[in-house]
Design an enzyme around this catalytic site. Structure first.
Site, PDB file in Angstrom:
ATOM      1  N   GLU A 112       0.014  -4.606  -8.655  1.00  0.00           N
ATOM      2  CA  GLU A 112       0.500  -3.314  -8.148  1.00  0.00           C
ATOM      3  C   GLU A 112       1.880  -2.997  -8.719  1.00  0.00           C
ATOM      4  O   GLU A 112       2.174  -1.850  -9.041  1.00  0.00           O
ATOM      5  CB  GLU A 112       0.528  -3.294  -6.617  1.00  0.00           C
ATOM      6  CG  GLU A 112      -0.843  -3.330  -5.948  1.00  0.00           C
ATOM      7  CD  GLU A 112      -1.761  -2.189  -6.387  1.00  0.00           C
ATOM      8  OE1 GLU A 112      -1.268  -1.162  -6.867  1.00  0.00           O
ATOM      9  OE2 GLU A 112      -2.992  -2.343  -6.275  1.00  0.00           O
ATOM     10  N   TYR A 144       2.865   2.710  -0.515  1.00  0.00           N
ATOM     11  CA  TYR A 144       1.644   2.595  -1.317  1.00  0.00           C
ATOM     12  C   TYR A 144       1.271   1.122  -1.541  1.00  0.00           C
ATOM     13  O   TYR A 144       0.142   0.705  -1.262  1.00  0.00           O
ATOM     14  CB  TYR A 144       1.804   3.319  -2.680  1.00  0.00           C
ATOM     15  CG  TYR A 144       0.741   2.876  -3.639  1.00  0.00           C
ATOM     16  CD1 TYR A 144      -0.546   3.388  -3.540  1.00  0.00           C
ATOM     17  CD2 TYR A 144       0.992   1.877  -4.584  1.00  0.00           C
ATOM     18  CE1 TYR A 144      -1.556   2.927  -4.367  1.00  0.00           C
ATOM     19  CE2 TYR A 144       0.004   1.412  -5.409  1.00  0.00           C
ATOM     20  CZ  TYR A 144      -1.270   1.944  -5.303  1.00  0.00           C
ATOM     21  OH  TYR A 144      -2.261   1.469  -6.103  1.00  0.00           O
ATOM     22  N   ASP A 200      -1.674   7.442  -4.123  1.00  0.00           N
ATOM     23  CA  ASP A 200      -0.980   7.426  -5.415  1.00  0.00           C
ATOM     24  C   ASP A 200      -1.351   8.729  -6.131  1.00  0.00           C
ATOM     25  O   ASP A 200      -1.998   9.600  -5.533  1.00  0.00           O
ATOM     26  CB  ASP A 200      -1.354   6.175  -6.234  1.00  0.00           C
ATOM     27  CG  ASP A 200      -2.804   6.209  -6.718  1.00  0.00           C
ATOM     28  OD1 ASP A 200      -3.582   7.074  -6.241  1.00  0.00           O
ATOM     29  OD2 ASP A 200      -3.161   5.383  -7.574  1.00  0.00           O
TER      30      ASP A 200
END
Ligand code: SF4
Length: 353
Positions: free
Chosen positions: A46, A129, A147
């Protein structure tokens, strides 16, 4: 504007989440972080995938995990080692945050990645997120994620043509994502499916609606507005900076310097460089350096874009009599943290291949 997501037909919405989940199970791309799913691998992938395309992350991800196979290995590494392993990805702030997060996990959570968004949000560099992605995709929690891909899919599903960067729209996206993930049978897979749909079919231009598993629920498709929703983002105003780099070689070595410990590319290496808001002549560059240099040649300039800056690199070749400083063998600088832009400077001067 109404922020609260209204679900007027939950049955239809549940079917939509099921269709999307099934489609993902059949069509998901085979990506390395999907093959080996742990809190640690998700934290790394991520961090790398923020502002970087999947294709550019594949090799650095493999290299990074080989170098730091566990969160304890990463926490124990020096900052220079972490920055070196991050090479090629840019936005080195992410690497520093990842390193700081690993230390926090080892020191405060006995090396275990937290499972819930509230605790994940306490880690350095972990925002809403990333916390939602790890909590839902790795640990199956019912946490929403938003996102850029999910924003586009949601805007199209509900035919919302407001600018996505508006604060009301950002609230609406999170609210809608939460309402959908609450209806999904498998929250993590559903979240990933939304991202996958945005990345592969519901693309910014020419979305492939014919192959889309949620086409029958999509209002933008129904009204033939998919191409226009959401409206294009206003590009950020970029500051222009001129970086005048000097290549000085002597007896098979090249003079390098370390950047300041704060600001862009902090503590990374570069050829001696003069930064200014205007383009300087070779004479101005020479007198701005902290050592005496004779500039012999100016090579073609090139531009490097960051999110907020447009950097113009002017590459000079020069000679000097000074002996002090960091003289390095260019064949042995692979393990030095150096930005892509500065490696490009060295390539432009044919110091490295
Ligand atoms: Fe996107 Fe088209 Fe699917 Fe709508 S139908 S979600 S616009 S790909």
């Amino acid at each position: 504007m109404t922020i609260k997501a209204k679900n007027t037909d939950p049955g239809n919405t549940v079917r939509m989440t099921e269709n999307l989940t099934q489609w993902f199970k059949q069509h998901a791309r085979n990506l390395p972080w999907r093959r080996q799913r742990t809190g640690y691998t998700a934290l790394i992938s991520e961090a790398m995938l923020q502002q970087t395309q999947v294709s550019r992350v594949l090799e650095p991800y493999r290299r990074f995990l080989k170098r730091f196979p566990t969160v304890r290995h990463l926490a124990a590494a020096s900052e220079q080692e972490v920055l070196t392993a991050w090479a090629g990805l840019g936005y080195y702030r992410r690497a520093r945050f990842l390193h700081a997060a690993a230390k926090t996990i080892v020191n405060e959570y006995r090396g275990r990645i937290p499972r819930d968004t509230r605790t994940l949000l306490r880690l350095p560099g972990v925002g809403k997120y990333t916390a939602g992605a790890i909590a839902s995709i790795v640990y199956g929690q019912r946490a929403p994620i938003v996102d850029g891909n999910i924003q586009r899919v949601l805007a199209r599903l509900y035919n919302r043509s407001d600018a996505p960067e508006k604060s009301e729209m950002i609230k609406w996206f999170w609210c809608e994502a939460e309402s959908l993930v609450n209806l999904a049978a498998e929250p993590g897979i559903f979240n990933e499916a939304m991202m996958e749909l945005g990345a592969t079919l519901c693309t910014p231009r020419q979305p492939n609606c014919a192959a889309c598993p949620v086409q029958s629920s999509c209002l933008a498709h129904r009204w033939d507005r998919a191409e226009f929703v959401p409206p294009p983002r206003q590009g950020p105003l970029r500051i222009v900076e001129h970086h005048h780099a000097i290549i000085v070689e002597r007896k098979g070595t090249i003079l390098l310097e370390k950047r300041p410990s704060d600001g862009m590319w902090s503590s990374m290496w570069q050829p001696p460089t003069v930064e200014s808001s205007t383009h300087l002549s070779p004479e101005e560059v020479a007198v701005s350096l902290p050592f005496k240099v004779h500039i012999q040649k100016v090579l073609p300039a090139f531009t490097h874009q960051t999110t907020h800056r447009r950097l113009i690199f002017h590459v000079h070749r020069g000679s000097t009599r000074i002996r002090r400083g960091e003289w390095r063998n260019p064949n042995r600088i692979d393990d030095l943290p150096m930005s892509n832009a500065h490696r490009k400077v060295l390539r432009a001067a044919r110091v490295i291949d």
